[in-house]
Design an enzyme around this catalytic site. Structure first.
Site, PDB file in Angstrom:
ATOM      1  N   TRP A 322       0.835  -1.208   0.000  1.00  0.00           N
ATOM      2  CA  TRP A 322       0.000   0.000   0.000  1.00  0.00           C
ATOM      3  C   TRP A 322       0.870   1.258   0.000  1.00  0.00           C
ATOM      4  O   TRP A 322       0.519   2.269  -0.594  1.00  0.00           O
ATOM      5  CB  TRP A 322      -0.913  -0.011   1.234  1.00  0.00           C
ATOM      6  N   HIS A 323       2.046   1.159   0.649  1.00  0.00           N
ATOM      7  CA  HIS A 323       2.916   2.333   0.699  1.00  0.00           C
ATOM      8  C   HIS A 323       3.534   2.630  -0.672  1.00  0.00           C
ATOM      9  O   HIS A 323       3.949   3.756  -0.920  1.00  0.00           O
ATOM     10  CB  HIS A 323       4.038   2.118   1.719  1.00  0.00           C
ATOM     11  N   GLY A 324       3.615   1.645  -1.525  1.00  0.00           N
ATOM     12  CA  GLY A 324       4.184   1.882  -2.842  1.00  0.00           C
ATOM     13  C   GLY A 324       4.519   0.569  -3.509  1.00  0.00           C
ATOM     14  O   GLY A 324       4.769  -0.434  -2.837  1.00  0.00           O
ATOM     15  N   TYR A 465       4.186  11.176   4.456  1.00  0.00           N
ATOM     16  CA  TYR A 465       3.088  10.242   4.250  1.00  0.00           C
ATOM     17  C   TYR A 465       2.045  10.719   3.242  1.00  0.00           C
ATOM     18  O   TYR A 465       1.173   9.950   2.870  1.00  0.00           O
ATOM     19  CB  TYR A 465       2.438   9.892   5.598  1.00  0.00           C
TER      20      TYR A 465
END
Lengths: 468, 461
Positions: A322-324, A465
């Protein structure tokens, strides 16, 4: 419009003075919030004025359908449609370039250009939106019939960029509340949180980033092993202060409009194990992953422990992605997933008894921080090679501190001390600030603004973020 | 019922009044925290500029994956044709004269020691004119940052003395500026990506009481060398490389050996580009730390056609040194090179921009940088050297700020060291400038021939 920029604060003051005179009138108040939300989105890109209302309208209608439908098959189809819609938005705006690049690599053809990339990290909107339809599907919440209330809640501007991911079902009642008011205590707390957020961001996070972390992570070969290790710890602090600064400003901004958002951090580097860490770090994301992903995975009630462990690993793996879309985030998620599974296994083996205090507790905290910082190396590094270069430098065991000047060491010491500042004391300071006369609050805020202007000469950097 | 929450409203209004005070009271003008021009900007919904014409060129230059030919050319300053000797060598190489090798030695500081910029320029020159080998490599890494594109290097057991740290009193640092002393067991390992090198040459010091070393390739000994000699003098020994060999070892077998480096070569025609950088180096390293005679013999041995002098970044922190000594030291370097190689071309290359943050957070250029450029340009003119203004070629004042904010980032967080993508841009700029100068040289030569030839006579090629 970054939350620490002067443009944002002008916008926030404008929203404050527009909102409170009409706060008694439900429809007008909601309209002002919605206007502020869409104004905020439009500042990033006008395209959001088409995307967000369309997606929100779909979810609103799906939730109404879920509320009325009795047949399980239809309900399942509707909630799947919502999941597809929101994940589709995520895929289109976040993962498509990565997908096309890899398809092109495999097929040997040139990747087509993907123009649908927008500056806002859309994932917080998508996650927040999903809380609503899934809650209604699970009958944990009632669908609202107020279109305006839904639109205002799901796209509430302070939470848009980086959370806290708030259950829409808990926001709607706050927006629909009739006797809205902002007490002096809440007003003082809101301003204090905003000021605290700015201080954390400009004085600590940006300072550490500019003067140590970015330098070492950009060119690790220029630094000794000891300096590189300190830079890794500094990054752990930078990330915490950056993200918690955003959260403070978001919670303060919402509170200034009479809306209470959940906390997102609770002294994360005082965690005694990885499970404890995730109860203290990015709490709203941990809760989201637990409630909407982990609990949805098969085998939860199985007697086979292996399902619990594999589900934990899978949940964190997806949390990492999800972060990348990169291998570094996969490794980061995997490390945390394995850490969580190991913690669960150990607790099962040791009977889950609460550990004793004293030096054993300090040792547990120390080890947890080392593990978390090790994982941050993969999180921070742009590529796997870069992460390995950082580890290589640390492994060189070379010692010198020439590149850690005294001001950086001082800010690091302040950052560590402030992180372990007891919550009770924090509450006491907030209460004292809120109780001081209005002019004293204004003068204190002005002095802080002047001080930040002089001390933190780093301009306005985006919050880390917000890219997620 | 109140219209606004009283206390928060009063706090906000008082705060706004306090922020406005510096505009009304000149005594507080230094305490402005809000630019009131920001207010109308809040209502500005103009889309982000992603392809506006004024920045298109900058984006093109900043995009490291673009074809080198698409970069804008920033010309060298060479009014006296100081680079003609180099261009003549390059022309022989281009016209494929047997064994025509054009050798460039590039002296610089930390980017050079990492083979940043130089590695990119080398790659471009060798792909255009032919590859004559890796050239000079040190025997071990004096710092982790040292590297040479295409060569995997490791060393063990050496006492390493770089000239930039000035520990060796005799000033014997070889061509590359680093002295290596090792007793029996000290070794260096080289792994080359390219297996087509045909010759390697070790440079070392012959001296009384000197020990011996042996050189091997792919585990087989190529030969042994005694460094014992009645007097101290530079020594060179060359070995033919077995076909296809990629792994080489130099090992001290007895006594103490002092050595400087190994040069890996191909028969040519082609370009050999030696990247000779030292961490923290400044002009005085070549002007004072190097022993003039010893360095002169090294230069004569390697016979470079072009010497590039690329210092200035480390000096930029010392304004007084720049004012009093920088120009003099540059002249001394030129004098030393000319004493050894009177014909060789010399190019003074300005280092990159160096950034610093001002009190508003803006990343600007260090004030000493423009002064350095002026002194270097003036010295180049006075000493008949060519000059490449890297600072202006990059974009001039404030470039580091732009490069720091670029995606991918082109410069590190210290606003000094280029990231590989940034180094590639500067390497391209240097290559384009040299190639442009070379094209002008060829045109000039053709024009000279036409001018000399009687009318109607065909000018031979």
């Amino acid at each position: 419009m970054v939350l620490s920029s002067s443009a944002y604060f002008i916008f926030l003051v404008g929203a404050f003075f527009l909102y409170w005179p009409v706060a008694r009138f439900r429809a007008l108040a909601l309209a002002v919030i919605l206007f502020a939300n869409y104004f905020f989105y439009a500042k990033w890109d006008l395209f959001y004025l088409a995307l967000i209302p369309t997606a929100s309208t779909c979810d609103f209608l799906i939730a109404l359908g879920l509320q009325r439908a009795k047949e399980q098959g239809l309900r399942r189809a509707l909630v799947s449609l919502s999941v597809l819609l929101n994940l589709g938005i995520l895929a289109s705006f976040k993962y498509m370039p990565f997908f096309l690049e890899n398809v092109s690599r495999l097929s040997g053809r040139t990747a087509p250009e993907w123009h649908w990339i927008f500056p806002l990290g859309i994932s917080f909107y998508a996650f927040q939106s999903l809380t609503y339809t899934i809650d209604v599907y699970r009958r944990d919440a009632q669908a609202t019939s107020s279109y305006l209330a839904y639109l205002a809640s799901v796209s509430f501007f302070p939470t848009t960029l980086a959370g806290p991911i708030t259950r829409v079902a808990t926001l709607i009642p706050q927006f629909e509340k009739k006797d809205k008011a902002l007490s002096s205590a809440d007003g003082g707390k809101a301003l204090f949180l905003i000021a605290l957020g700015l201080t954390k961001k400009l004085l600590i996070a940006d300072y550490l980033a500019d003067n140590l972390v970015n330098r070492v992570f950009d060119l690790p070969k220029l630094y000794t092993g000891a300096e590189t290790l300190i830079a890794v710890y500094a990054y752990a602090l930078q990330l915490y202060y950056d993200f918690s600064a955003y959260t403070d400003i978001a919670i303060g901004s919402a509170l200034l409009l009479g809306i209470k958002l959940p906390p997102n951090f609770n002294m994360p580097y005082a965690a005694e194990n990885i499970a404890d860490f995730w109860r203290r770090w990015h709490i709203s994301l941990s809760n989201w992953l637990r409630d909407y992903l982990y609990f949805s995975l098969p085998g939860l009630r199985s007697k086979w422990k292996v399902f619990t462990y594999s589900n934990l690993i899978l949940t964190m793996l997806l949390g990492g992605l999800w972060h990348g879309a990169s291998w570094n985030f996969v490794i980061w998620g995997l490390l945390h997933g394995v850490g969580l599974a190991a913690t669960r296994a150990w607790q099962g083996f040791a009977g889950g008894a609460k550990g004793d205090g004293g030096w054993r507790r300090i040792a547990r905290i120390f080890l947890t921080v080392q593990f978390v910082c090790f994982a941050w190396i993969f999180f921070r590094s742009p590529t796997l090679d870069a992460a390995l270069a950082i580890l290589g430098r640390i492994g060189s065991l070379t010692v010198s501190f020439e590149n850690i000047p005294a001001p950086v060491a001082m800010v690091l010491a302040i950052a560590v001390a402030a992180h372990y500042f007891p919550l009770k004391w924090h509450g006491w300071v907030v209460d004292r600030f809120a109780a001081t006369p209005f002019y004293a609050q204004a003068v204190a805020l002005m002095l802080l603004a002047v001080a930040l202007q002089y001390v933190a000469a780093s301009g306005v950097a985006p919050f880390i973020y917000t890219k997620f | 019922m109140r219209i606004l929450p009283p206390k928060p409203t009063l706090v906000i209004l008082t705060l706004v009044a306090l922020m406005k005070a510096p505009d009304a009271m000149p005594a507080f003008k230094n305490y402005k925290v809000l630019d009131w021009q920001t207010i109308p900007a809040v209502l500005d919904f103009a889309p982000r500029k992603t392809s506006a014409v004024p920045i298109e060129d900058e984006q093109l230059r900043m995009h490291p994956d673009k074809d080198a030919a698409s970069y804008k050319i920033f010309r060298l300053s060479d009014p006296t044709h100081a680079l003609d000797h180099f261009y003549e060598a390059l022309q022989r190489t281009e016209t494929r004269w047997p064994g025509a090798i054009t050798r460039i030695v590039h002296y610089g500081d930390s980017p050079t020691t990492a083979d940043l910029i130089t590695g990119d320029a080398r790659g471009l020159l060798q792909s255009r004119f032919g590859d004559a080998g890796h050239g000079f490599c040190l025997l071990a890494k004096p710092w982790a940052w040292y590297g040479h594109n295409g060569v995997d290097l490791s060393g063990d057991g050496w006492t390493i003395d770089p000239a930039s740290m000035s520990k060796v009193k005799d000033g014997f640092y070889g061509l590359g500026g680093v002295s290596f002393r090792g007793n029996a067991g000290a070794r260096s390992n080289f792994v080359l990506k390219d297996p087509s090198h045909t010759r390697l040459e070790v440079s070392y010091l012959r001296q009384p009481g000197g020990g011996s070393f042996e050189v091997g390739a792919e585990g087989r000994t190529l030969g042994s060398v005694e460094t014992q000699a009645p007097a101290v003098e530079p020594g060179y020994v060359a070995f033919a490389i077995p076909p296809g060999a990629r792994r080489f070892q130099l090992r001290v077998t007895a006594g103490q050996v002092r050595a400087f480096g190994v040069s890996f070569e191909k028969p040519g025609p082609g370009v050999e580009y030696d990247s000779l950088g030292l961490n923290g180096a400044y002009v005085s390293v070549l002007a004072r730390m190097f022993d003039a005679r010893h360095w002169g013999r090294q230069l004569r041995q390697f016979q470079p056609d072009l010497v590039i002098i690329n210092y200035g970044t480390n000096e930029s922190a010392y304004a007084a040194f720049i004012d009093q000594s920088y120009g003099k030291e540059l002249k001394e370097i030129v004098r030393r090179v000319r004493a050894a190689l009177p014909e060789t071309s010399i190019l003074m290359m300005r280092p990159m921009d160096r950034g610093q943050r001002d009190s508003s957070g803006t990343i600007g250029t260090m004030p000493t940088i423009p002064k350095l450029v002026t002194i270097q340009q003036k010295t180049a003119m006075e000493t008949n050297c060519a000059f490449f203004n890297t600072f202006l070629a990059m974009g001039g004042p404030g470039t580091m700020g732009l490069w720091y904010q670029a995606e991918p980032r082109l410069v590190g967080g210290d606003f000094i060291h280029p990231m590989p993508a940034g180094a590639k841009i500067v390497g391209n700029l240097l290559y384009q400038a040299l190639f442009d100068g070379y094209s002008q040289f060829k045109l000039r030569r053709v024009q000279e021939r036409f001018a000399k030839a009687p009318q109607g006579e065909v000018v031979p090629k």
